[in-house]
Design an enzyme around this catalytic site. Structure first.
Site, PDB file in Angstrom:
ATOM      1  N   GLU A  14      54.124  17.677 -12.025  1.00  0.00           N
ATOM      2  CA  GLU A  14      54.527  16.269 -12.051  1.00  0.00           C
ATOM      3  C   GLU A  14      53.473  15.381 -11.386  1.00  0.00           C
ATOM      4  O   GLU A  14      53.174  14.281 -11.863  1.00  0.00           O
ATOM      5  CB  GLU A  14      55.887  16.112 -11.366  1.00  0.00           C
ATOM      6  CG  GLU A  14      56.396  14.688 -11.235  1.00  0.00           C
ATOM      7  CD  GLU A  14      56.618  13.987 -12.561  1.00  0.00           C
ATOM      8  OE1 GLU A  14      56.799  12.753 -12.534  1.00  0.00           O
ATOM      9  OE2 GLU A  14      56.595  14.639 -13.629  1.00  0.00           O
TER      10      GLU A  14
ATOM     11  N   HIS B 191      42.990  33.021 -12.122  1.00  0.00           N
ATOM     12  CA  HIS B 191      42.965  33.524 -13.498  1.00  0.00           C
ATOM     13  C   HIS B 191      42.359  32.500 -14.461  1.00  0.00           C
ATOM     14  O   HIS B 191      42.735  32.460 -15.629  1.00  0.00           O
ATOM     15  CB  HIS B 191      44.380  33.908 -13.943  1.00  0.00           C
ATOM     16  CG  HIS B 191      44.955  35.047 -13.164  1.00  0.00           C
ATOM     17  ND1 HIS B 191      44.483  36.341 -13.263  1.00  0.00           N
ATOM     18  CD2 HIS B 191      45.951  35.072 -12.241  1.00  0.00           C
ATOM     19  CE1 HIS B 191      45.171  37.119 -12.452  1.00  0.00           C
ATOM     20  NE2 HIS B 191      46.062  36.379 -11.818  1.00  0.00           N
TER      21      HIS B 191
ATOM     22  N   ASN C  13      62.354  -0.482 -35.201  1.00  0.00           N
ATOM     23  CA  ASN C  13      61.937   0.612 -34.323  1.00  0.00           C
ATOM     24  C   ASN C  13      62.210   1.920 -35.040  1.00  0.00           C
ATOM     25  O   ASN C  13      63.215   2.052 -35.732  1.00  0.00           O
ATOM     26  CB  ASN C  13      62.728   0.608 -33.006  1.00  0.00           C
ATOM     27  CG  ASN C  13      62.335  -0.516 -32.088  1.00  0.00           C
ATOM     28  OD1 ASN C  13      61.406  -1.275 -32.373  1.00  0.00           O
ATOM     29  ND2 ASN C  13      63.041  -0.638 -30.975  1.00  0.00           N
TER      30      ASN C  13
END
Length: 614
Positions: free
Chosen positions: A487, A510, A101
């Site tokens: 989220e 905006h 890994n």
């Protein structure tokens, strides 16, 4: 991100390894493989692109005997997902097999050097470079495998957690780590190996977490021996892990993600247990008690995190600034680590990571430590790298999170940040006592209010069917609910693959308002708080452009119900605690849309649970 499993003992290794790989599937992967040494000292390596189930089919009618083996699930970094790029990787002689890994950053330089020496490569991976380097050093200098491994790792730049088999030593597994987690489980005359504890917990609760630049020598019938790269013997600490097998099962739910969404009321109770007293009159964190002066005298707080944890950090910023009157900055750890930040001993860094292994956050923590900052960690996994690297901190105690898309870890992080802000504010005297008591008492009611939201699961599932057509979503919120909008959008992106953007509602005009039409649903967090009138104006702006609005509203709200297309009512609570309630319907909405679209909810494409590489 990538998974490592290993076994040596009296059992047949193959069933232990395959079960371990399945326990690690939540980490995300695109190929799987296994290496076994049988009783005739033959090294058998089998690997395939796809899932662990594909590996099981591939090895049917093959020799899977042996009491020692290593196994791996790969998340592609160097080289596309394929059988040849999958781990384990052979050395040229076929004596060595390696799983890995992490990332070897100087692999190209090492590979070019080895090729000039006549070494041939089969794959495009950095991992094959490492195993060939070990063998080249071993043969050239007539060394044993351990010394060759130590010399090879001294040449490596990057991160690694590795396990190495040598068929000439059929009773030994060599393991090593640097900036990537590796756990050795200690049983009765047997050892287990994992990139985290989930493959191990079924067999033993005694583990050793290897530290950076340590090598473990795991031999059948002997005690675990740990040395450093210079062969100096280390004294590893044997720890007891608190995890049970039931936490790793679905418990009747169709997906881990749904199970973990529904676990949140109990998780938040666990998170607060021993920290918020029974009378709901006080919050006590041991880290604040033990390091009060350092925390109270901080010039500023800097929150470092990635992804969902970064969103929790944005809420933490508002809590700490509002209650404690301390300036707070929230930074992406991946950006912070690569610039020259102004940071010093008067700063407190709060590092947030569910796994405690996030590579960017861990590197940012080390940078901040080197600059003299005081580091406070907020993690879920006990004994993780970030937890060990920090000066102090708080665990969120929400139990293992298997679903790749984080749910209960987010609410756990927000809960800990809330308790931290309250505890510090009380010590600083920057919060009114009545306000403090009101928030603490309401915090204790949050789990019950979460259950009220969860009772709307079926209604949200029905609503979700309408939106499977959408290619884009807009999520809007203000104040404490702006990070919740971010989220919510992230959850939808992660598991349904629908493009979604989270915005502060006032910023819509905006730019994003140009996107509003009948095909662009907008999810608006519109609870009755100080921003209520403003958010109504934002909804009216969307409706004036024929946009479709799903609104999260406080119970009994009639005004927004009259203009929104769909409403999800949630219990009323104090504004600063609203994210703990408003995030749950957005988790359920994303989940059910993804299910309706037939997506792999627990293991979304291209994503990994524990991001241990850049």
């Amino acid at each position: 991100m990538c998974g490592i499993v290993g076994y040596i003992g009296k059992r047949d290794a193959y069933p232990v390894l395959v079960k371990g790989l399945k326990r690690l599937e939540y980490r995300g992967y695109d190929s799987a493989g296994i290496a076994l040494i049988n009783n005739q000292h033959q090294l058998n390596v089998y690997k395939t692109k796809g899932k662990v189930s594909d590996l099981e089919q591939f090895v049917e009618n093959k020799d899977i005997s042996g009491n020692i083996g290593i196994a791996h699930t790969r998340w592609a970094t160097h080289g596309e997902p394929s059988q040849i790029n999958a781990h384990p990787h052979h050395s040229s002689s076929g004596n060595l097999a390696l799983i890995h890994n992490g990332i070897i950053e100087n692999y190209a330089t090492l590979k070019e050097r080895l090729q000039r020496k006549g070494v041939a490569f089969k794959s495009n991976t950095d991992t094959e470079v490492l195993v060939q380097l070990i063998e080249y050093i071993q043969i050239s200098n007539k060394l044993d495998t351990l010394i060759a491994l130590q010399l090879a790792l001294r040449e490596v730049i990057g991160a690694y957690a590795i396990a190495l088999l040598d068929k000439r030593h059929p009773d030994t597994i060599l393991v090593a780590r640097k900036s990537s987690p590796l756990v050795v489980g200690i049983g009765e005359d047997e050892f287990f190996l994992g990139s985290d504890a989930t493959p191990i917990v079924e067999y033993t609760d005694k583990v050793v977490y290897l530290e950076d630049n340590e090598i473990g020598i795991i031999r059948r019938g002997q005690e675990l021996k740990v040395v450093d790269l210079n062969n100096v013997k280390m004294n590893p600490e044997v720890q007891t892990i608190e995890m049970n097998l039931g936490q790793l099962e679905k418990g009747g739910y169709p997906h881990f993600m749904l199970k973990e969404i529904f676990e949140q009321p109990d998780c938040i109770n666990d998170c607060m247990r021993g920290r918020v007293n029974i009378e709901s009159t006080n919050v006590a964190l041991s880290a604040v008690i033990d390091h009060k002066d350092k925390l109270l005298n901080a010039r500023r707080f800097i929150i470092l995190a990635c992804g969902t944890s970064w969103h929790a950090g944005l809420i933490g910023k508002q809590l700490l600034e509002s209650f404690c009157r301390i300036p707070v900055e929230v930074e992406y750890a991946s950006e912070f680590r690569y610039r020259n930040p102004v940071i010093g001993p008067e700063d407190v860094v709060i590092a947030i990571s569910q796994s405690g292994e996030t590579a960017d956050t861990l590197a940012a923590v080390q940078l901040a430590k080197d600059c003299g900052a005081f580091i406070y960690g907020i993690c879920n996994v006990v004994g993780s790298s970030i937890a060990r690297a920090t000066h102090t901190g708080s665990y969120i105690h929400v139990g293992p999170e298997i679903g790749v898309a984080s749910t209960k870890a987010f609410t756990g992080q927000v809960t800990v940040l809330t308790m931290l802000a309250l505890a510090l504010a009380k010590e600083k005297g920057t919060i009114d006592q009545q306000e403090f008591l009101g928030i603490v008492q309401e915090l204790n009611l949050i789990p019950a209010k979460m259950k009220q939201v969860l009772s709307k699961n079926q209604a949200i599932a029905e609503l979700s069917r309408i939106f499977t057509y959408a290619h884009n979503f807009l999520y809007l919120g203000r104040g404490y609910n702006y990070p919740v909008a971010l989220e919510g959008a992230l959850k939808l992106k992660e598991i349904s693959y629908i493009h979604a953007e989270g915005y502060p509602a006032a910023e819509m005009k905006h730019g994003p308002i140009a996107l509003i039409d009948t095909e662009m649903p907008a999810v608006v967090i519109a609870t009755k708080n100080a921003m209520y009138e403003k958010i109504i104006s934002n909804i009216q702006e969307i409706k004036a452009r024929k946009g479709k609005v799903i609104a999260l509203v406080s119970e009994g709200d009639k005004e927004i119900a009259a203009i929104a297309d769909d409403c999800i009512e949630i219990p009323k609570t104090i504004e600063c605690l609203e994210p703990l309630i408003t995030t749950i319907p957005l988790q359920l909405l994303a989940y059910h849309i993804a299910v309706c679209k037939g997506k792999d909810v627990d293991q979304p494409r291209n994503l990994a649970k524990s991001v241990t590489v850049e």
